[in-house]
Write a protein that holds these residues in place. Structure first.
Motif, PDB file in Angstrom:
ATOM      1  N   TYR A 103     -17.447 -19.274 -31.911  1.00  0.00           N
ATOM      2  CA  TYR A 103     -16.254 -18.959 -32.834  1.00  0.00           C
ATOM      3  C   TYR A 103     -15.215 -20.251 -32.611  1.00  0.00           C
ATOM      4  O   TYR A 103     -14.749 -20.685 -31.442  1.00  0.00           O
ATOM      5  CB  TYR A 103     -15.533 -17.719 -32.549  1.00  0.00           C
ATOM      6  CG  TYR A 103     -16.221 -16.537 -33.123  1.00  0.00           C
ATOM      7  CD1 TYR A 103     -16.087 -16.002 -34.324  1.00  0.00           C
ATOM      8  CD2 TYR A 103     -16.925 -15.732 -32.181  1.00  0.00           C
ATOM      9  CE1 TYR A 103     -16.657 -15.117 -34.641  1.00  0.00           C
ATOM     10  CE2 TYR A 103     -17.653 -14.687 -32.394  1.00  0.00           C
ATOM     11  CZ  TYR A 103     -17.474 -14.348 -34.023  1.00  0.00           C
ATOM     12  OH  TYR A 103     -18.130 -13.065 -34.375  1.00  0.00           O
ATOM     13  N   THR A 104     -14.968 -20.763 -33.689  1.00  0.00           N
ATOM     14  CA  THR A 104     -14.014 -22.031 -33.651  1.00  0.00           C
ATOM     15  C   THR A 104     -13.091 -21.834 -34.702  1.00  0.00           C
ATOM     16  O   THR A 104     -13.120 -21.815 -35.766  1.00  0.00           O
ATOM     17  CB  THR A 104     -14.784 -23.318 -34.110  1.00  0.00           C
ATOM     18  OG1 THR A 104     -15.992 -23.564 -33.352  1.00  0.00           O
ATOM     19  CG2 THR A 104     -13.711 -24.541 -33.856  1.00  0.00           C
ATOM     20  N   HIS A 115     -19.512 -31.488 -33.804  1.00  0.00           N
ATOM     21  CA  HIS A 115     -18.518 -30.696 -34.401  1.00  0.00           C
ATOM     22  C   HIS A 115     -18.735 -31.154 -36.067  1.00  0.00           C
ATOM     23  O   HIS A 115     -18.132 -30.337 -36.833  1.00  0.00           O
ATOM     24  CB  HIS A 115     -17.025 -31.387 -34.041  1.00  0.00           C
ATOM     25  CG  HIS A 115     -16.769 -30.536 -32.702  1.00  0.00           C
ATOM     26  ND1 HIS A 115     -17.295 -30.830 -31.379  1.00  0.00           N
ATOM     27  CD2 HIS A 115     -15.738 -29.901 -32.320  1.00  0.00           C
ATOM     28  CE1 HIS A 115     -16.359 -30.194 -30.576  1.00  0.00           C
ATOM     29  NE2 HIS A 115     -15.785 -29.535 -31.058  1.00  0.00           N
ATOM     30  N   ASP A 153      -9.851 -25.954 -25.522  1.00  0.00           N
ATOM     31  CA  ASP A 153      -8.882 -25.622 -26.559  1.00  0.00           C
ATOM     32  C   ASP A 153      -8.175 -27.375 -26.439  1.00  0.00           C
ATOM     33  O   ASP A 153      -7.799 -27.612 -25.408  1.00  0.00           O
ATOM     34  CB  ASP A 153      -7.916 -24.892 -25.793  1.00  0.00           C
ATOM     35  CG  ASP A 153      -6.638 -24.278 -26.733  1.00  0.00           C
ATOM     36  OD1 ASP A 153      -6.475 -25.155 -27.614  1.00  0.00           O
ATOM     37  OD2 ASP A 153      -5.926 -23.498 -26.143  1.00  0.00           O
ATOM     38  N   HIS A 195     -12.288 -23.274 -29.223  1.00  0.00           N
ATOM     39  CA  HIS A 195     -13.806 -22.763 -29.144  1.00  0.00           C
ATOM     40  C   HIS A 195     -13.754 -21.470 -28.252  1.00  0.00           C
ATOM     41  O   HIS A 195     -13.450 -21.387 -26.987  1.00  0.00           O
ATOM     42  CB  HIS A 195     -14.543 -23.636 -28.513  1.00  0.00           C
ATOM     43  CG  HIS A 195     -14.892 -24.925 -29.547  1.00  0.00           C
ATOM     44  ND1 HIS A 195     -15.272 -24.756 -30.780  1.00  0.00           N
ATOM     45  CD2 HIS A 195     -14.522 -26.110 -29.108  1.00  0.00           C
ATOM     46  CE1 HIS A 195     -15.320 -26.329 -31.224  1.00  0.00           C
ATOM     47  NE2 HIS A 195     -14.775 -26.651 -30.430  1.00  0.00           N
ATOM     48  N   MET A 229      -9.720 -23.483 -36.356  1.00  0.00           N
ATOM     49  CA  MET A 229      -9.521 -24.866 -36.295  1.00  0.00           C
ATOM     50  C   MET A 229      -8.236 -25.055 -37.448  1.00  0.00           C
ATOM     51  O   MET A 229      -8.150 -24.610 -38.423  1.00  0.00           O
ATOM     52  CB  MET A 229     -10.490 -25.865 -36.849  1.00  0.00           C
ATOM     53  CG  MET A 229     -10.375 -27.374 -36.913  1.00  0.00           C
ATOM     54  SD  MET A 229     -11.979 -27.986 -37.746  1.00  0.00           S
ATOM     55  CE  MET A 229     -12.991 -27.773 -36.214  1.00  0.00           C
ATOM     56  N   LEU A 285     -20.673 -29.701 -29.668  1.00  0.00           N
ATOM     57  CA  LEU A 285     -20.146 -28.385 -29.648  1.00  0.00           C
ATOM     58  C   LEU A 285     -20.445 -27.770 -28.291  1.00  0.00           C
ATOM     59  O   LEU A 285     -21.530 -27.817 -27.623  1.00  0.00           O
ATOM     60  CB  LEU A 285     -20.638 -27.514 -30.779  1.00  0.00           C
ATOM     61  CG  LEU A 285     -20.093 -27.663 -32.183  1.00  0.00           C
ATOM     62  CD1 LEU A 285     -20.878 -27.078 -33.115  1.00  0.00           C
ATOM     63  CD2 LEU A 285     -18.657 -27.254 -32.155  1.00  0.00           C
ATOM     64  N   THR A 321      -8.069 -27.190 -32.002  1.00  0.00           N
ATOM     65  CA  THR A 321      -9.334 -26.675 -32.218  1.00  0.00           C
ATOM     66  C   THR A 321      -9.488 -25.827 -31.031  1.00  0.00           C
ATOM     67  O   THR A 321      -9.541 -26.371 -29.897  1.00  0.00           O
ATOM     68  CB  THR A 321     -10.278 -27.736 -32.001  1.00  0.00           C
ATOM     69  OG1 THR A 321     -10.049 -28.644 -33.293  1.00  0.00           O
ATOM     70  CG2 THR A 321     -11.642 -27.307 -32.477  1.00  0.00           C
TER      71      THR A 321
END
Length: 470
Positions: free
Chosen positions: A326-327, A259, A358, A347, A329, A279, A345
């Motif tokens: 796609y993140t 991350h 999540d 994803h 945040m 990630l 956060t």
């Protein structure tokens, strides 16, 4: 038969001497720790004030043309994906990394682009569909203050110096409180106001003691939360133990990137406990239902999904690799939100639109929850009141440091340039006071190693001097 007893005689002079010796030893440790710590405390306070006031005060003064847009009557803004495409066309050699949703209608959309190794912050007017301007995100006053605050611009070596200063601050605080306790005044109201009418060094000492007493608890919290960002005690120990475990992603493929790779340049945006966690990776059938299968997965659909599922203001990190995600945040430590309990956060797979992870505040462990609250408090991001209080506290720390320097300079012998002015202790009995550096050294290994090396060096130096006198 004589049954009377004689009360043993007490050597009061010896008791007073031992008490004075213990007091002098505390004073000596406090002074020596302060001589190293004070320059760092001044630097951290000044750069901290710059960082806390940059977004609300400094940035509007320096870049007034970038940070505000005027909504157009009767005209809607272009879509998120259109804004991303606009920036891509303006920087064809660059990689669009992040989109930050605006706070209000007057706030431009900020899109981060990496081009030729430079992290650019591009300001977009969504109403007119045009780029207002761009800045090197790593060359702003905030970035400079952040780098000095964290590394002194010296990389890992500077980080180690600051970590040592933070650890020595623990000794400084403990010895300072013990000195206050030893010299405390018992009259009512002493802690409500300092004694007036004093002059010279006594006046400086009174204000130094008074201010330091009230700052000690807050400064301790500043030190502990700051230590968690350091390279050894923070990254190698506490953060590593408290990172969000990748195993809870439950069969989701993982990338070889962590991350921390989402951090744009020198600034750190990723929540503390997620930085060292890998990630998730796109390109599989794993994950929970997210964006409908008949909907293209892009900035528009991902932002819409995040908003429909409870997220308000956040930053969207775009995939930059074939297995990228796609993140979305939202973190209080970035100023995205002011409520750390709403940290989140999300994803999403770039191909299928499925939710790969999540992670929210409730998923953090106890220490990570403490850091989620402590970091925005440390940075003055938990609302305007927190910002004002932190600025006042930083000014208080600056005053205490200056008062300490003045006291030391006034006490230091003027005719002895290399004399530190530290009180001597002739007693060789260490007693319980030795636990102060020992416990602090065990708590922060870098401090323990430094104190051990200092002790060995002084022992060796003393023996050489003693042999020379024979």
């Amino acid at each position: 038969m004589n049954t009377s007893f004689k009360v043993p005689e007490v050597d009061h002079k010896a008791g007073v001497a031992q008490s004075k010796s213990g007091y002098n030893r505390l004073w000596r440790w406090h002074l020596l720790a302060g001589l190293y710590v004070v320059p760092f405390m001044l630097m951290l306070s000044v750069t901290g004030i710059i960082m806390m006031t940059y977004k609300p005060l400094i940035e509007p003064l320096i870049y007034p043309e970038f940070i505000s847009v005027v909504p157009t009557d009767g005209q809607s803004s272009i879509s998120w994906q259109q804004q991303v495409d606009l920036v891509k066309s303006a920087y064809p050699e660059g990689v669009v990394r992040q989109l930050l949703l605006p706070q209000d209608e007057q706030d431009p959309v900020r899109i981060l682009v990496k081009e030729a190794g430079v992290n650019l912050q591009v300001f977009v007017d969504p109403y007119r569909g045009e780029i207002i301007g761009a800045l090197n995100n790593d060359a702003t006053l905030y970035a400079l203050a952040d780098e000095i605050h964290g590394t002194l611009l010296l990389g890992a070596f500077g980080d180690g110096l600051i970590e040592l200063a933070a650890a020595l601050t623990l000794i400084l605080l403990v010895t300072g409180l013990l000195l206050w306790w030893a010299r405390r005044k018992r009259q009512p109201g002493y802690l409500l106001r300092p004694e007036t009418g004093l002059k010279g060094r006594l006046s400086w000492r009174e204000w130094h003691t008074f201010s330091g007493f009230y700052l000690s608890v807050v400064l301790m919290l500043f030190v502990l939360s700051g230590l968690s960002w350091t390279g050894i005690w923070g990254a190698k120990m506490v953060q590593a133990w408290s990172s969000f475990p990748a195993g809870v992603f439950s069969g989701i493929p993982l990338s070889d990137q962590t991350h921390a790779s989402l951090n744009p340049g020198v600034t750190e945006q990723v929540p503390w406990n997620l930085e060292q966690t890998p990630l998730p990776a796109s390109g599989s059938l794993s994950g929970q239902p997210g964006i409908p299968a008949d909907t293209p997965v892009n900035a528009d659909s991902v932002i819409r999904y995040a908003q429909d599922n409870g997220m308000t203001r956040f930053r969207l990190n775009l995939p930059t690799a074939p297995d990228g995600v796609y993140t979305a945040m939202a973190a209080a430590m970035n100023g995205d939100i002011t409520d750390p309990f709403a940290d989140r956060t999300l994803h999403i797979d770039r191909y299928t639109g499925k939710v790969l992870a999540d992670v929210g505040y409730d998923d953090y462990n106890l220490l990570a929850k403490a850091m989620a609250v402590g970091i925005p408090l440390h940075m003055g991001l938990w609302g305007r009141t927190n910002l004002v209080i932190n600025i006042v506290l930083c000014l208080g720390v600056i005053f205490v440091c200056i008062a300490g320097i003045v006291m030391w300079w006034q006490r230091k012998p003027a005719n002895r340039s290399f004399h530190l002015g530290a009180p001597s202790s002739r007693s060789k009995k260490r007693g319980a006071l030795v636990l102060i550096p020992v416990l602090c050294g065990l708590f922060v290994p870098l401090l323990g190693l430094t104190l051990l090396m200092f002790w060995l060096a002084t022992r060796t130096f003393t023996r050489v001097i003693d042999r020379g006198r024979v």
